[in-house]
Enzyme design. Sequence first.
Site, PDB file in Angstrom:
ATOM      1  N   SER A  25      30.992  41.491  32.484  1.00 45.59           N
ATOM      2  CA  SER A  25      31.594  42.834  32.475  1.00 45.59           C
ATOM      3  C   SER A  25      31.211  43.499  31.157  1.00 45.59           C
ATOM      4  CB  SER A  25      33.120  42.703  32.556  1.00 45.59           C
ATOM      5  OG  SER A  25      33.748  43.885  32.094  1.00 45.59           O
TER       6      SER A  25
ATOM      7  N   TYR B 215      41.353  39.038  30.345  1.00 42.33           N
ATOM      8  CA  TYR B 215      40.115  39.399  31.052  1.00 42.33           C
ATOM      9  C   TYR B 215      38.940  39.516  30.076  1.00 42.33           C
ATOM     10  CZ  TYR B 215      37.030  42.021  34.258  1.00 42.33           C
ATOM     11  OH  TYR B 215      35.978  42.431  35.044  1.00 42.33           O
TER      12      TYR B 215
HETATM   13  P1  NAD Z   1      37.039  42.536  44.071  1.00 42.01           P
HETATM   14  O1  NAD Z   1      38.477  42.311  43.807  1.00 42.01           O
HETATM   15  O2  NAD Z   1      36.654  43.319  45.273  1.00 42.01           O
HETATM   16  O3  NAD Z   1      36.240  41.166  44.128  1.00 42.01           O
HETATM   17  C1  NAD Z   1      36.640  39.991  43.496  1.00 42.01           C
HETATM   18  C2  NAD Z   1      36.450  38.871  44.482  1.00 42.01           C
HETATM   19  O4  NAD Z   1      36.758  37.626  43.861  1.00 42.01           O
HETATM   20  C3  NAD Z   1      37.378  39.029  45.704  1.00 42.01           C
HETATM   21  O5  NAD Z   1      36.631  38.864  46.880  1.00 42.01           O
HETATM   22  C4  NAD Z   1      38.378  37.905  45.506  1.00 42.01           C
HETATM   23  O6  NAD Z   1      38.889  37.384  46.726  1.00 42.01           O
HETATM   24  C5  NAD Z   1      37.518  36.876  44.780  1.00 42.01           C
HETATM   25  N1  NAD Z   1      38.331  35.875  44.119  1.00 42.01           N
HETATM   26  C6  NAD Z   1      39.384  36.060  43.273  1.00 42.01           C
HETATM   27  N2  NAD Z   1      39.898  34.879  42.914  1.00 42.01           N
HETATM   28  C7  NAD Z   1      39.157  33.921  43.526  1.00 42.01           C
HETATM   29  C8  NAD Z   1      39.188  32.516  43.541  1.00 42.01           C
HETATM   30  N3  NAD Z   1      40.107  31.827  42.854  1.00 42.01           N
HETATM   31  N4  NAD Z   1      38.261  31.859  44.275  1.00 42.01           N
HETATM   32  C9  NAD Z   1      37.328  32.536  44.996  1.00 42.01           C
HETATM   33  N5  NAD Z   1      37.265  33.866  45.026  1.00 42.01           N
HETATM   34  C10 NAD Z   1      38.163  34.554  44.299  1.00 42.01           C
HETATM   35  O7  NAD Z   1      36.477  43.222  42.744  1.00 42.01           O
HETATM   36  P2  NAD Z   1      34.977  43.409  42.243  1.00 42.01           P
HETATM   37  O8  NAD Z   1      35.012  44.616  41.401  1.00 42.01           O
HETATM   38  O9  NAD Z   1      34.007  43.338  43.363  1.00 42.01           O
HETATM   39  O10 NAD Z   1      34.800  42.146  41.268  1.00 42.01           O
HETATM   40  C11 NAD Z   1      33.699  41.249  41.369  1.00 42.01           C
HETATM   41  C12 NAD Z   1      33.314  40.766  39.984  1.00 42.01           C
HETATM   42  O11 NAD Z   1      32.815  41.876  39.225  1.00 42.01           O
HETATM   43  C13 NAD Z   1      34.462  40.180  39.173  1.00 42.01           C
HETATM   44  O12 NAD Z   1      34.003  39.048  38.452  1.00 42.01           O
HETATM   45  C14 NAD Z   1      34.810  41.306  38.209  1.00 42.01           C
HETATM   46  O13 NAD Z   1      35.391  40.836  37.024  1.00 42.01           O
HETATM   47  C15 NAD Z   1      33.434  41.904  37.967  1.00 42.01           C
HETATM   48  N6  NAD Z   1      33.459  43.266  37.455  1.00 42.01           N
HETATM   49  C16 NAD Z   1      33.901  44.317  38.200  1.00 42.01           C
HETATM   50  C17 NAD Z   1      33.897  45.603  37.662  1.00 42.01           C
HETATM   51  C18 NAD Z   1      34.359  46.807  38.421  1.00 42.01           C
HETATM   52  O14 NAD Z   1      34.441  47.891  37.830  1.00 42.01           O
HETATM   53  N7  NAD Z   1      34.635  46.716  39.697  1.00 42.01           N
HETATM   54  C19 NAD Z   1      33.439  45.793  36.352  1.00 42.01           C
HETATM   55  C20 NAD Z   1      33.005  44.705  35.610  1.00 42.01           C
HETATM   56  C21 NAD Z   1      33.017  43.445  36.170  1.00 42.01           C
END
Ligand code: NAD
Length: 276
Positions: A161, A174
């Site tokens: 991130s 986080y």
């Molecule tokens: P999201 O909530 O749609 O996706 C996160 C996924 O991780 C979900 O499908 C959830 O079920 C899964 N998950 C959570 N805990 C879990 C576990 N214990 N075992 C297996 N799966 C698990 O959100 P997203 O934005 O798609 O996030 C995906 C990744 O991107 C994450 O690592 C997040 O930190 C990172 N990220 C997102 C953003 C953003 O702005 N959306 C920015 C920076 C980083």
Amino acid sequence: MIDSSLKFKGQTIIVTGSSSGIGQACAIYFGGLGANVVVNYHNDEDGASESLKKIKAGGGDGITVQADVSKEADVISMFEQTIKKFGRLDVMVSNAGLQVDSPFLEMTTKQWQKVIDVNLTGQFICIREAAKQFVKQSPREESDSKIDTGPAIGKIVMMSSVHDVIPWAGHVNYAASKGGVSMMMKSVSQELAPYKIRVNSISPGAIKTAINKSVWSKQETLEELMTLIPYRRIGTAEDVAKAVAWLASDESDYVNGETLYIDGGMTLYPEFADNG
Ligand code: NAD
């Protein structure tokens, strides 16, 4: 639009947390490039089925596998199911992650631990198992030469991130987890490069997914967010998926131990655009 110059036909790719958001977009994108995609999900079986349906519609194949990435036995079982079905692994996308937000003074050990367990330890377990599989399926020949021009035997893309470099008050667990992902990625990359395993990470900025719905679902907070994004738009999960696919492809063969920021310029200190 799929970049068909990237070749994944017949390759097997695990994407953790691919029942929604960025992981789902990655899984579908790889499916469109002909890959066998292992759609890992935690609770959302319907979301995982939706991903698989779209992977198949795009010309790929796959399976859905339930596993909590923070539980070692679940992850080992996910790898067993992957190898049983497809016989090998080519790419690991370690994407699953979550937020449990709290002001620092009120943050409980449980809130701290949950995020570290999933975002940091979960990625550790997943990429360790992937690396073991890569080495097992491509054992190294003994050689006196230090030069090895052969292709990568496996690729790992870790989801970090912008908060691996931007401090984030109210989200200390986080930010600490993603800072940890960044150093884990570099250290593992250094250690595995001689095995011809490439390890890189992606650091998204603000991407429109469930994780930050409270910000983009209201016009006022969305506009406020734009003060942090020089490019003046929120990112899409597909913006990230395209970068993940490139990093996982042979097109980026000499890229190793790097973090690619997909953030519309969020890490450019936009507050300084008007002379600070
Ligand atoms: P999201 O909530 O749609 O996706 C996160 C996924 O991780 C979900 O499908 C959830 O079920 C899964 N998950 C959570 N805990 C879990 C576990 N214990 N075992 C297996 N799966 C698990 O959100 P997203 O934005 O798609 O996030 C995906 C990744 O991107 C994450 O690592 C997040 O930190 C990172 N990220 C997102 C953003 C953003 O702005 N959306 C920015 C920076 C980083």
